[in-house]
Design a protein around this motif. Sequence first.
Motif, short mmCIF file in Angstrom:
data_model
loop_
_atom_site.label_atom_id
_atom_site.label_comp_id
_atom_site.label_asym_id
_atom_site.label_seq_id
_atom_site.Cartn_x
_atom_site.Cartn_y
_atom_site.Cartn_z
N THR A 71 -10.21 18.34 51.19
CA THR A 71 -10.44 17.47 52.36
C THR A 71 -11.90 17.47 52.78
N GLY A 72 -12.72 18.26 52.10
CA GLY A 72 -14.12 18.36 52.50
C GLY A 72 -14.32 19.46 53.53
N ILE A 209 -8.64 11.73 52.75
CA ILE A 209 -9.49 12.28 53.80
C ILE A 209 -10.78 12.83 53.20
N GLY A 210 -10.65 13.53 52.08
CA GLY A 210 -11.84 14.10 51.45
C GLY A 210 -12.76 13.03 50.91
N SER A 211 -12.18 11.92 50.48
CA SER A 211 -12.97 10.85 49.89
C SER A 211 -13.73 10.08 50.96
N ASN A 212 -13.08 9.77 52.06
CA ASN A 212 -13.75 9.06 53.15
C ASN A 212 -12.87 9.16 54.39
N LEU A 275 -17.16 20.74 46.78
CA LEU A 275 -17.17 21.19 48.17
C LEU A 275 -17.35 20.03 49.14
N SER A 276 -17.81 18.88 48.63
CA SER A 276 -17.95 17.73 49.53
C SER A 276 -16.65 16.95 49.64
N GLY A 277 -15.64 17.41 48.93
CA GLY A 277 -14.32 16.82 49.14
C GLY A 277 -13.99 15.67 48.23
N GLY A 278 -12.70 15.32 48.19
CA GLY A 278 -12.25 14.16 47.46
C GLY A 278 -11.94 14.38 45.99
N LYS A 279 -12.39 15.51 45.45
CA LYS A 279 -12.16 15.77 44.03
C LYS A 279 -11.67 17.20 43.84
N GLY A 280 -10.75 17.39 42.91
CA GLY A 280 -10.30 18.74 42.64
C GLY A 280 -8.90 18.76 42.06
N THR A 281 -8.62 19.82 41.32
CA THR A 281 -7.28 19.97 40.74
C THR A 281 -6.83 21.41 40.88
#
Lengths: 331, 502
Positions: A71-72, A209-212, A275-281
């Motif tokens: 989520t960032g 949320i993490g993306s924008n 760490l800026s959010g929007g990406k991860g698995t």
Amino acid sequence: MRITEIAGVKSKFAVQSGLQQLLAFGSLILLIIFFSIASSNFFQFSNLVGILLSTAVIGVLALGSTFVIVTGGIDLSVGTVMTLCSVMTGVFIAMWGLPVWVGIVGGLLTGAVCGFMSGLAIARLGIPPFIATLAMMMIAKGLALVISGTKPIYFTETPVFMKLSQGSLLGDIIPGFDIPNAVLVFFLAAIIGSVLLSRTIVGRYNFAIGSNEEATRLSGVNVRNWKIAIYSITGLFTGVAGILMASRLNSAQPSLGMGYELEAIAAVVIGGTSLSGGKGTIIGTVIGALIMSVLTNGLRILSVPPEWQTVVVGFVILLAVYADNLRRRKA
Amino acid sequence: MDQTLVRMEGIEKHFAGVHALKGCRFDLRAGEVHALVGENGAGKSTMMKVLTGVYRKDEGSIVYKDREVQITDTRAAQKLGIGMIHQELNLAQDLTVAQNIFIGKEPRKKLRFLLDDKEMNKQTAILLKQMKLDIDPTTPVSELTVAKQQLVEIIKAISYDSQVLIMDEPTAALSDSEIDELFRMIAQLKEKGVGIVYISHRMAELKRITDRITVMRDGAYIDTVATKDISIDRIIAMMVGRDIYQPTRPDRQTSEQMEKVLEVRGLTRKNVLHDISFSLGKGEILGVAGLVGAGRTETARAIFGADPIDAGEIYVHGRKVRVTGPHQAVKNGIGYLSEDRKHYGCLLDMDVKTNVALAALGRFRSFLGFMNDKRLARVSDQIVEDLRVKTPGINQKLKFLSGGNQQKIIIGKWLTRDCDILIFDEPTRGIDIGAKNEIYKLLENLAAEGKSIIMISSELPEILRLSHRILVMCEGRITGELMNDHHASQERIMTYATDRFS
């Protein structure tokens, strides 16, 4: 014409994005091969099981952390909240004599409540995640010491509790295949986490949320409530880690826990979550956690002093994030 | 007095597919205030960004003090003595007045790494005194009013020995007495021989302080005239231009019989919106015109619950609703398409299907919160087909789509959610001409299907082409309402839009 052009871009991107997953997995395999050649003691069943066992607690913590990081946000409290969960389980089982399952549920709830409180502070009071969870880290640490009277709580009366992580369900079924339950719990948690993050509505909002965050809010999503839910999920995973920890030590150690949160974050980051959010698995986080423990285990077998092991892990974190940056710049 | 400071000629500038400046010219004399006017998007800012080195011109020449110069970046402009005061203030709020003015050129002591605060404050005091400003150099900027901050910004610009000062809408946030103070300062600068470029939408002000006026339209130079020889009406006519493009007006039914879908009464937000009241009928396209800063986006955000309001009531289908956040507005069937697609409209890093479903994800949820991805894919495919989105597939990330197609996806998002009140904020901004027509057609179809649309636009031809009815805003108020019949014209809208209240 235009569409084929875009399609070209897409396939290239897909290859690069898959490459990163492969990169982390490839590094893990390379490390294992390296240590296997360097020392004959490394690639032994008992040692490999030991690696998995030592990954379990940090791994489960890292799984939970993945959710907030996507989520960032960040959760600095998972280390000490884990300890508080251990202590509460100890209070329920060893001090109050409640049934073991009640103690486990109580421990899990403790984690969820702590996560919920952090989420509340972040989403409702507008306190930055770093600060809110730093405060929760202190609160949980203090409470763990107060509640336990600064002394460890032992589970001597209930041997079944110890079995929870040290026993081997698999070993009972398949003789000789003595993989401890803690490892099973870790993999089970990873599967549940992966399904949550990629297949359910919470996961979908998590990435949105993490993306924008603002665009998500302006799409009519109740971002505040979802954030509280996500921090609670992180708390729940922390509770699982707390029970694993207590079971493995057969005691709740109130002074442990500080610093675990940073190792968990390191595992998440090595696993390619931004760490800026929007990406991860989740699979990335599992690999990240495994890389960290393979590294410490292998270096120990090669008789590298523990102080130097930490230095190496530090450089690995730098390397992993730098590789990730390189990929992003290209993409 | 008549010495020419700057002469820009034949300036050409292209942005990806847009011809932003078409052989433009502009000249500035020492000691004059020269207004640069035009509608939004006429090319004023682009022209000044070329002069200050933010953009590099494609072609043309800039002569500064009789010498041709190449302004490659903002530092080069600063060195030449060309300063700009932006609409948004660029001061560090927690530093003092003196620290802000001397940022980047702080006086040092003999030991170079030590700052000489005493010297800095002394020099600042001199500058402030020259400009007859009663401000202590050690006051933190955050304690000053917006107007005082603006004056500090101006002093900062002249502390670089600027010969040319560009002011972009300097009075936008000022009260009348503060404007007087600003104008007094401008007069002083004029006396010192500084040339001032004054960008403003406020016609009355131009008459008061400018010497000459240059009009731009659609990226082209129109004319330069002496302020005293021309009427405000004439300037507006020049800004709007003759109607080369005759908009096809919508044929429509009378609005009296129309079912009221949305009604707004007395919407107020302190210092931003003042007593906004209007209604929207079923199947109506309500155009909202006005200049930058008129409060159009703020009105939309207030109705949508994105910003808090201080007073006012909102009725949807005749029922009073309390909107404290976008999720409640959406529940009431209101959808908002932001003017800033990239930041507030869509998730660029996510795929088409997630963006389509974002406002209605809950409807694709099945047992235990699992996503029904099959149904989601079906719905997205349908949207892509219905709106004729050009994309290789629904798994494409949005950042690889063109602006027009991104906009269609965002429209699709609200259609998936079944919103029947849609607020479009600059629906065609940054979209090329072909795609614009498609968006227009889409809006007309939506209205014909019974959706109600509020369309905020800075492009008057767009407003006149699509709207059934037009609201005009200025300074946070509704200053005009007109039916889009043969009486409606760009000139009339502009007259309302420059209406000034004190």
